[in-house]
Structure formats: structure tokens, C-alpha cells
Design a protein around this motif. Structure first.
Motif, PDB file in Angstrom:
ATOM      1  N   VAL A 133     -23.806 -31.908 -14.730  1.00 58.27           N
ATOM      2  CA  VAL A 133     -23.983 -30.648 -14.749  1.00 58.27           C
ATOM      3  C   VAL A 133     -23.754 -29.882 -15.983  1.00 58.27           C
ATOM      4  O   VAL A 133     -24.539 -29.369 -16.685  1.00 58.27           O
ATOM      5  CB  VAL A 133     -23.478 -30.025 -13.358  1.00 58.27           C
ATOM      6  N   GLY A 134     -22.441 -30.105 -16.474  1.00 60.68           N
ATOM      7  CA  GLY A 134     -21.874 -29.578 -17.672  1.00 60.68           C
ATOM      8  C   GLY A 134     -22.611 -29.850 -18.747  1.00 60.68           C
ATOM      9  O   GLY A 134     -22.887 -29.223 -19.555  1.00 60.68           O
ATOM     10  N   LYS A 135     -22.909 -31.222 -18.829  1.00 60.01           N
ATOM     11  CA  LYS A 135     -23.711 -31.639 -20.173  1.00 60.01           C
ATOM     12  C   LYS A 135     -25.024 -31.079 -19.998  1.00 60.01           C
ATOM     13  O   LYS A 135     -25.545 -30.803 -21.274  1.00 60.01           O
ATOM     14  CB  LYS A 135     -23.479 -33.356 -20.263  1.00 60.01           C
ATOM     15  N   LEU A 136     -25.703 -31.227 -19.172  1.00 58.18           N
ATOM     16  CA  LEU A 136     -27.399 -30.776 -18.988  1.00 58.18           C
ATOM     17  C   LEU A 136     -27.247 -29.169 -19.315  1.00 58.18           C
ATOM     18  O   LEU A 136     -27.967 -28.919 -20.283  1.00 58.18           O
ATOM     19  CB  LEU A 136     -27.634 -30.967 -17.306  1.00 58.18           C
ATOM     20  N   ALA A 137     -26.193 -28.524 -18.792  1.00 55.15           N
ATOM     21  CA  ALA A 137     -26.043 -26.974 -18.933  1.00 55.15           C
ATOM     22  C   ALA A 137     -25.814 -26.688 -20.640  1.00 55.15           C
ATOM     23  O   ALA A 137     -26.678 -26.047 -21.374  1.00 55.15           O
ATOM     24  CB  ALA A 137     -24.855 -26.305 -18.279  1.00 55.15           C
ATOM     25  N   GLY A 138     -25.031 -27.681 -21.169  1.00 52.35           N
ATOM     26  CA  GLY A 138     -24.721 -27.233 -22.494  1.00 52.35           C
ATOM     27  C   GLY A 138     -25.965 -27.593 -23.635  1.00 52.35           C
ATOM     28  O   GLY A 138     -26.196 -26.930 -24.454  1.00 52.35           O
ATOM     29  N   GLN A 139     -26.667 -28.723 -23.238  1.00 49.50           N
ATOM     30  CA  GLN A 139     -27.898 -29.095 -23.859  1.00 49.50           C
ATOM     31  C   GLN A 139     -28.863 -28.216 -23.921  1.00 49.50           C
ATOM     32  O   GLN A 139     -29.721 -27.857 -24.717  1.00 49.50           O
ATOM     33  CB  GLN A 139     -28.453 -30.441 -23.393  1.00 49.50           C
ATOM     34  N   LEU A 140     -29.322 -27.563 -22.546  1.00 45.70           N
ATOM     35  CA  LEU A 140     -30.114 -26.509 -22.345  1.00 45.70           C
ATOM     36  C   LEU A 140     -29.958 -25.347 -22.982  1.00 45.70           C
ATOM     37  O   LEU A 140     -30.614 -24.730 -23.605  1.00 45.70           O
ATOM     38  CB  LEU A 140     -30.573 -26.112 -20.846  1.00 45.70           C
ATOM     39  N   LYS A 141     -28.650 -24.976 -23.056  1.00 47.70           N
ATOM     40  CA  LYS A 141     -28.249 -23.779 -23.871  1.00 47.70           C
ATOM     41  C   LYS A 141     -28.389 -23.938 -25.372  1.00 47.70           C
ATOM     42  O   LYS A 141     -28.723 -23.081 -26.029  1.00 47.70           O
ATOM     43  CB  LYS A 141     -26.540 -23.392 -23.529  1.00 47.70           C
ATOM     44  N   ASP A 142     -28.272 -25.182 -25.717  1.00 56.69           N
ATOM     45  CA  ASP A 142     -28.314 -25.450 -27.197  1.00 56.69           C
ATOM     46  C   ASP A 142     -29.623 -25.332 -27.558  1.00 56.69           C
ATOM     47  O   ASP A 142     -30.226 -25.228 -28.809  1.00 56.69           O
ATOM     48  CB  ASP A 142     -27.863 -26.819 -27.684  1.00 56.69           C
ATOM     49  N   SER A 143     -30.615 -25.666 -26.689  1.00 56.77           N
ATOM     50  CA  SER A 143     -32.041 -25.455 -26.823  1.00 56.77           C
ATOM     51  C   SER A 143     -32.459 -24.122 -26.704  1.00 56.77           C
ATOM     52  O   SER A 143     -33.834 -23.929 -26.749  1.00 56.77           O
ATOM     53  CB  SER A 143     -32.839 -26.469 -25.860  1.00 56.77           C
ATOM     54  N   GLY A 144     -31.669 -23.238 -26.564  1.00 55.91           N
ATOM     55  CA  GLY A 144     -32.220 -21.792 -26.524  1.00 55.91           C
ATOM     56  C   GLY A 144     -32.229 -21.027 -25.162  1.00 55.91           C
ATOM     57  O   GLY A 144     -32.543 -20.066 -25.076  1.00 55.91           O
TER      58      GLY A 144
ATOM     59  N   ARG B 215     -29.470 -11.337 -14.756  1.00 56.05           N
ATOM     60  CA  ARG B 215     -29.130 -11.649 -16.223  1.00 56.05           C
ATOM     61  C   ARG B 215     -30.182 -12.095 -16.803  1.00 56.05           C
ATOM     62  O   ARG B 215     -29.879 -12.702 -18.020  1.00 56.05           O
ATOM     63  CB  ARG B 215     -27.770 -12.400 -16.278  1.00 56.05           C
ATOM     64  N   ASN B 216     -31.228 -12.282 -16.148  1.00 57.19           N
ATOM     65  CA  ASN B 216     -32.784 -12.877 -16.701  1.00 57.19           C
ATOM     66  C   ASN B 216     -32.245 -14.208 -17.260  1.00 57.19           C
ATOM     67  O   ASN B 216     -32.582 -14.667 -18.441  1.00 57.19           O
ATOM     68  CB  ASN B 216     -33.125 -11.836 -17.807  1.00 57.19           C
ATOM     69  N   ALA B 217     -31.649 -15.083 -16.468  1.00 54.73           N
ATOM     70  CA  ALA B 217     -31.293 -16.541 -16.879  1.00 54.73           C
ATOM     71  C   ALA B 217     -32.615 -17.261 -16.907  1.00 54.73           C
ATOM     72  O   ALA B 217     -33.541 -17.126 -15.865  1.00 54.73           O
ATOM     73  CB  ALA B 217     -30.192 -17.261 -15.888  1.00 54.73           C
ATOM     74  N   ASP B 218     -32.634 -18.238 -17.755  1.00 52.61           N
ATOM     75  CA  ASP B 218     -33.817 -19.473 -17.870  1.00 52.61           C
ATOM     76  C   ASP B 218     -33.685 -20.234 -16.614  1.00 52.61           C
ATOM     77  O   ASP B 218     -34.429 -20.730 -15.925  1.00 52.61           O
ATOM     78  CB  ASP B 218     -33.939 -19.864 -19.126  1.00 52.61           C
ATOM     79  N   VAL B 219     -32.329 -21.014 -16.667  1.00 52.44           N
ATOM     80  CA  VAL B 219     -32.037 -21.985 -15.649  1.00 52.44           C
ATOM     81  C   VAL B 219     -30.934 -21.814 -14.852  1.00 52.44           C
ATOM     82  O   VAL B 219     -29.913 -21.382 -15.462  1.00 52.44           O
ATOM     83  CB  VAL B 219     -32.047 -23.242 -16.668  1.00 52.44           C
ATOM     84  N   LEU B 220     -30.858 -22.048 -13.626  1.00 57.20           N
ATOM     85  CA  LEU B 220     -29.823 -22.006 -12.974  1.00 57.20           C
ATOM     86  C   LEU B 220     -29.535 -23.472 -12.290  1.00 57.20           C
ATOM     87  O   LEU B 220     -30.298 -23.970 -11.698  1.00 57.20           O
ATOM     88  CB  LEU B 220     -29.992 -20.961 -11.586  1.00 57.20           C
TER      89      LEU B 220
ATOM     90  N   ASN C  59     -39.792 -25.309 -18.896  1.00 60.21           N
ATOM     91  CA  ASN C  59     -40.549 -24.164 -19.364  1.00 60.21           C
ATOM     92  C   ASN C  59     -40.785 -22.992 -18.525  1.00 60.21           C
ATOM     93  O   ASN C  59     -41.518 -22.184 -18.545  1.00 60.21           O
ATOM     94  CB  ASN C  59     -42.398 -24.711 -19.571  1.00 60.21           C
ATOM     95  N   LYS C  60     -40.229 -22.956 -17.377  1.00 69.60           N
ATOM     96  CA  LYS C  60     -40.234 -21.827 -16.255  1.00 69.60           C
ATOM     97  C   LYS C  60     -38.892 -21.514 -15.923  1.00 69.60           C
ATOM     98  O   LYS C  60     -37.919 -22.136 -16.304  1.00 69.60           O
ATOM     99  CB  LYS C  60     -40.918 -22.552 -15.236  1.00 69.60           C
ATOM    100  N   LYS C  61     -38.624 -20.401 -15.266  1.00 71.70           N
ATOM    101  CA  LYS C  61     -37.479 -19.825 -14.691  1.00 71.70           C
ATOM    102  C   LYS C  61     -37.495 -20.887 -13.560  1.00 71.70           C
ATOM    103  O   LYS C  61     -38.153 -21.222 -12.591  1.00 71.70           O
ATOM    104  CB  LYS C  61     -37.582 -18.625 -13.932  1.00 71.70           C
TER     105      LYS C  61
END
Length: 316
Positions: free
Chosen positions: A123-134, A187-192, A104-106
Motif C-alpha cells: 500500500v505504501g509503495k503504491l501510494a508513493g508511486q502514484l504520488k510521484d506520477s502526479g 481535499r480533491n484527492a485522485d486516489v484513496l 485515470n479516474k477518481k
């Protein structure tokens, strides 16, 4: 999502089969074989839980808790203890309300773990899931010392459809994090998500490296919410527990990713980690696919362990 959840539950049931055979078949014979709740009854439960890699400390805690509930509720029949045991085990694994606050935060997620536990894959799977959640996600390839780690993470970045910041093999991990933070902000990313090293055999170096990385995040991105996850291999049982302890000495760990739960008889370690270390298992992995890493759900885990399905769930 319900379909995905159903599919994951049946995979979890399947993945925990060896652990279940180790623990639950023994439990069922205890609940049906004893005519009274006595010291022998509790001893048998203890032995069976320890065999399932829950560890002595966790097992003692569960059994003491069970004894209290039996006394409070005036239970006389051994068969009635099954649901109480399940509830007691579930209580050992409370994640708390803010387990996934970083969504819910940067945020900056540091992921550490020794070679071979499935860290880069997680790391790859987590990134994919977070991306899929918008979420807008950037990955940082800061495990620069392991050959092929950068290539592996780059492959996952392509698969997940997220950006990756990387340098040459052998470069300074802190420099990679510096570049990644700049990219995340511009790039205003939500999650690094940062894939970092985990060379426990040289704890001093690891500690210095993590300190340096944390200093850079504190300086360059102080407003970011911080999450530090340790990846542990579920098949290693009690070794995973001691690894977690060692990582707790060098970093402020906020949670665990427990991988390779499919095909291990040591799935009880998920209970032990949370009970003994007070660290929540936040994700579990039960396969190779991107959706085979899922948020940990204590209720589902215990139901899968005891193979108790709800109405409408696939009966695989």
C-alpha cells in the motif's frame, strides 16, 4: 524512466534466478537434448513447468497450446519450440486494456491480504508511486486489528509524502473508510488507497467487514472508480493460488499484487494465477525499496524468466 526500467529488469532477472534454475535450465536441456518432437518431449516440458509451480491446470493449458502451434506451423525441430513456449506462457498472462484504468479516474483502491504477505508495505509503495506520477493520494489505515499496522502505514505515509487517515487500534474499519472518503472528497484527492484486513481464518467476519466497507463507499462515494487488489506472497506458490480463490469468495477482486518474487523458486505462480483464475497480476514486488514494486509486464516477466535481454539492457 528508462534507467529505472533497466534497473528493474536486471532486478527481475536476479529475483527470478531460483525459478529460472528450477524451470529454464531443465527446459534448455529438453530443447537441446531431444532430436524429435514426440510425447516424451512434451512430457518433459510438463514436468519441468509443474516443478516451477505453474500448477497442473496451467501447465496442461500451455502444453496443449504449444502442441497446436507446433502443428499449425509444421515445426519439426525441438529447439524451435523455445520461442513458441515463451509466447504461449506470455499469452496466459494478458492483463487486458483497462488494467490500470483507476489511474485515470477518481478512484478507491481496497487492498486486502493475510498478515505477513507484505500488504501494508505494498500500500505504501503504491501510494508513493502514484504520488510521484502526479496524483494526489490519501491512504486509509483500515486494518485496525493488527497490532502495529497503523504505525507501519503511518511510517510509509511519511516516506511517500502522502496523507493518511487513521483511528485507534481496534476501531471500526468502516468508520475509518467513512472519514477517509470525506477527506478524499474535500481535499480533491485522485486516489484513496485503503489498507484493509484479511483474516481468512474467519471468512464470515471478513466478508461482513468488506460488505460494510463497500456499502459505505457505494453510499458516500458512488462516483469513484473501484479497484480491489489482493496481495499474495510469491514464495508460497500454490498456497497463494488457494488464498486468491478464497478471497474471490468474499470480495470482487480486480487484480493481484504478487510480492517477494525475489529469492523464490516459485515465480511460476505468476503465470498460474492469471491462467487459472482469470485475475491479472497487476503489480509485482522484488525487494524492499519503494520502486521495487512495479506494474506487471508479461513480456518482461517471460524474458526475465528465460534470461533473454534486449539490446541496451544491463547485462547483470
Amino acid at each position: 524512466m528508462a534507467e529505472g526500467k533497466k534497473g528493474f529488469f536486471s532486478k527481475l532477472v536476479e529475483g527470478l534466478a531460483k525459478t529460472r534454475n528450477n524451470i529454464i535450465s531443465g527446459m534448455d536441456s529438453i530443447f537441446s537434448g531431444f532430436s524429435a518432437i514426440d510425447d516424451d518431449f512434451y512430457e518433459e516440458i510438463e514436468e519441468t513447468l509443474i516443478m516451477g509451480d505453474l500448477g497442473i491446470q496451467t501447465t496442461m493449458s500451455i502444453v496443449e497450446n504449444l502442441k497446436e502451434k507446433v502443428k499449425e506451423q509444421h515445426i519439426k525441430e525441438p529447439s524451435e519450440c523455445k520461442s513458441l513456449l515463451m509466447e504461449t506462457m506470455r499469452q496466459q498472462m494478458d492483463l487486458g486494456e483497462n488494467a490500470y484504468e483507476f489511474e485515470n479516474k477518481k478512484s478507491v483502491i481496497l487492498v486486502i491480504g493475510v498478515n505477513g504477505v507484505g500488504k501494508t508495505t505494498s500500500v505504501g509503495k503504491l501510494a508513493g508511486q502514484l504520488k510521484d506520477s502526479g496524483k494526489k493520494v490519501i491512504m486509509a489505515a483500515a486494518d485496525t486489528f493488527r497490532a502495529a499496522a497503523i504505525e507501519q502505514l503511518t511510517e510509509w505515509a511519511h516516506r511517500a509524502g502522502v496523507e493518511i487517515i487513521a483511528q485507534q487500534e481496534g476501531s471500526d474499519p468502516a468508520a475509518v473508510i467513512f472519514d477517509a472518503i470525506a477527506a478524499a472528497k474535500s481535499r480533491n484527492a485522485d486516489v484513496l488507497i485503503c489498507d484493509t484486513a484479511g483474516r481468512l481464518h474467519n471468512k464470515k467476519n471478513l466478508m461482513e467487514e468488506l460488505k460494510k466497507i463497500n456499502r459505505i463507499i457505494d453510499k458516500e462515494y458512488p462516483e469513484a472508480y473501484r479497484e480491489t487488489l489482493v496481495v499474495l506472497d510469491g514464495t508460497t506458490g500454490q498456497n497463494a493460488l488457494s488464498q486468491a480463490r478464497q478471497f474471490m469468495e468474499v470480495a470482487d477482486i480486480t487484480g493481484i499484487i504478487l510480492t517477494k518474487l525475489d529469492g523464490t523458486a516459485k515465480g511460476g505462480i505468476a503465470v498460474a494465477i492469471q491462467s487459472e483464475l482469470g485475475l491479472p497480476v497487476k503489480y509485482i514486488g522484488i525487494g524492499e525499496q519503494i520502486d521495487d514494486l512495479q506494474k506487471f509486464n508479461a513480456e518482461e516477466f517471460i524474458r526475465a524468466l528465460f534470461n533473454i535481454k534486449e539490446k541496451g539492457e544491463d547485462q547483470t
